[in-house]
Structure formats: C-alpha cells, structure tokens
Design an enzyme around this catalytic site. Structure first.
Site, PDB file in Angstrom:
ATOM      1  CG  ASN A 181     -57.269 -23.489  34.374  1.00 59.86           C
ATOM      2  OD1 ASN A 181     -57.764 -24.186  35.254  1.00 59.86           O
ATOM      3  ND2 ASN A 181     -57.976 -22.645  33.651  1.00 59.86           N
TER       4      ASN A 181
ATOM      5  CG  HIS B  98     -35.950 -40.279  25.375  1.00 58.74           C
ATOM      6  ND1 HIS B  98     -35.432 -40.814  26.515  1.00 58.74           N
ATOM      7  CD2 HIS B  98     -37.223 -39.914  25.684  1.00 58.74           C
ATOM      8  CE1 HIS B  98     -36.336 -40.793  27.472  1.00 58.74           C
ATOM      9  NE2 HIS B  98     -37.437 -40.246  26.992  1.00 58.74           N
TER      10      HIS B  98
ATOM     11  CB  THR C  15     -41.400 -27.825  17.020  1.00 58.56           C
ATOM     12  OG1 THR C  15     -41.674 -26.986  15.889  1.00 58.56           O
ATOM     13  CG2 THR C  15     -42.492 -28.880  17.135  1.00 58.56           C
ATOM     14  CE  LYS C  16     -38.473 -25.130  13.069  1.00 55.70           C
ATOM     15  NZ  LYS C  16     -38.570 -24.853  11.659  1.00 55.70           N
TER      16      LYS C  16
ATOM     17  CE  LYS D 215     -54.732 -11.970  14.929  1.00 53.44           C
ATOM     18  NZ  LYS D 215     -56.007 -11.787  15.627  1.00 53.44           N
TER      19      LYS D 215
END
Length: 177
Positions: A79, A109, A157-158, A175
């Site tokens: 999109n 960085h 982040t994971k 869920k």
C-alpha cells in the site's frame, strides 16, 4: 544475506552511493506523475534489477533508499507511503500484504560512538502470506513468519513465529492463528 558492517568513507560506501543516486532518480520518476500498475512494476524492476512479477500491486508513493536488495515474490500487495531500507536485504515472499506507511528497515548503526557513522546491515524477511499492518516498523534482522499478522503501529524488534499475531512496542504475541 548476513550482517555486514560498512565503514564510512570506505570504497564500499562510494559504490553504495553510486547505486543510491541511480535509485533516487528512478524513485523520483516513479513517484511524480500518474503510473498504472504495469508502469510502476516496470520502473521498480529497473530499481531492483530483475523483472517483478505482474501479479504484484504497488500503490504509490513508494520509497527505497538503495533498491537492488529488494526481493519480491508473487501476488504481493504494497500500500501507499511505504519505505524499504534495503541495503541489508528486504525479502517479501508470495502473498504478502503490506499496509500503508510500513517501514522495513535492514540497516542500523554501531553503538560505539566512534563508529556511529558506519552502517550495519541485517536482512528483513516477510514470509509467505504474512500481513504487516499500517505504519508498522520491522527492524533489522527480523523475520515475520508465514501467515502471521503484525498489528498496525507495531514496532517489531524480534522474529515473529509462523501463525502468530503480534502488536505493540515492542511487538508481543497476543494470539496464535
């Protein structure tokens, strides 16, 4: 691709900057004026360096800061207002949905202030049939699993396991599908 550190001022930076300049011209051409989906895919094929499958649909504007490290499968929908920071690699497998304003980031960085202007790359992978909701951010090195959903506005982040729904900052599983 695996994690790589590029040193500012190195010969790699010069080569990267040449590609970035070429990509900037093509992205500018892409985002100014009207283009039907066929034209969008043709211009983006020049950016990525291979023919993008005609089953994909990409709404403009679209941004990339590098370009050639974007890999797109088939039947993908991207999109408006998405940004792919792809020096480290951004791969979307078949049947992926990308909501408006999504950012897929494969560059970071170093923590060391003396090296802060270097860049560290780590690929982003969005597996088959995943859906990344509006304004979500996927950070370097993250894989979003097959059939999974990333909720709108989430910061991932994971890695997200297959068949999971994640939301929040940082994104957490709420869920299983």
């Amino acid at each position: 691709m695996t994690s790589i550190e590029y040193k500012k001022g190195g010969t790699d930076f010069d080569q990267i900057n040449q590609i970035v300049q070429h990509t900037n011209k093509l992205i500018s051409k892409l985002n100014f004026g009207y283009h039907d989906n066929e034209s969008v895919l043709k211009i983006l094929s020049e950016v990525v360096g291979y023919e993008i499958d005609s089953s994909n649909e990409i709404n403009l504007p679209f941004s990339s800061d590098y370009g050639p490290n974007i890999k797109l499968g088939k039947n993908i929908f991207i999109n408006r207002n998405c940004m792919f920071v792809d020096l480290g690699g951004v791969t979307l497998e078949d049947d992926v949905l990308i909501g408006p304003g999504v950012k897929l980031i494969s560059v970071n960085h170093p923590i060391d202030p003396k090296k802060r202007h270097n860049v560290i790359t780590d690929p982003v992978l969005i597996r088959k049939n995943a859906w990344v909701g509006a304004n979500a951010i996927i950070l370097p090195g993250v894989t979003v699993g097959e059939n999974s959903i990333v909720g709108a506005g989430s910061i991932v982040t994971k890695d997200v396991p297959d068949n999971s729904v994640v939301v929040g900052n940082p994104a957490k599983i709420i869920k299983e599908i």
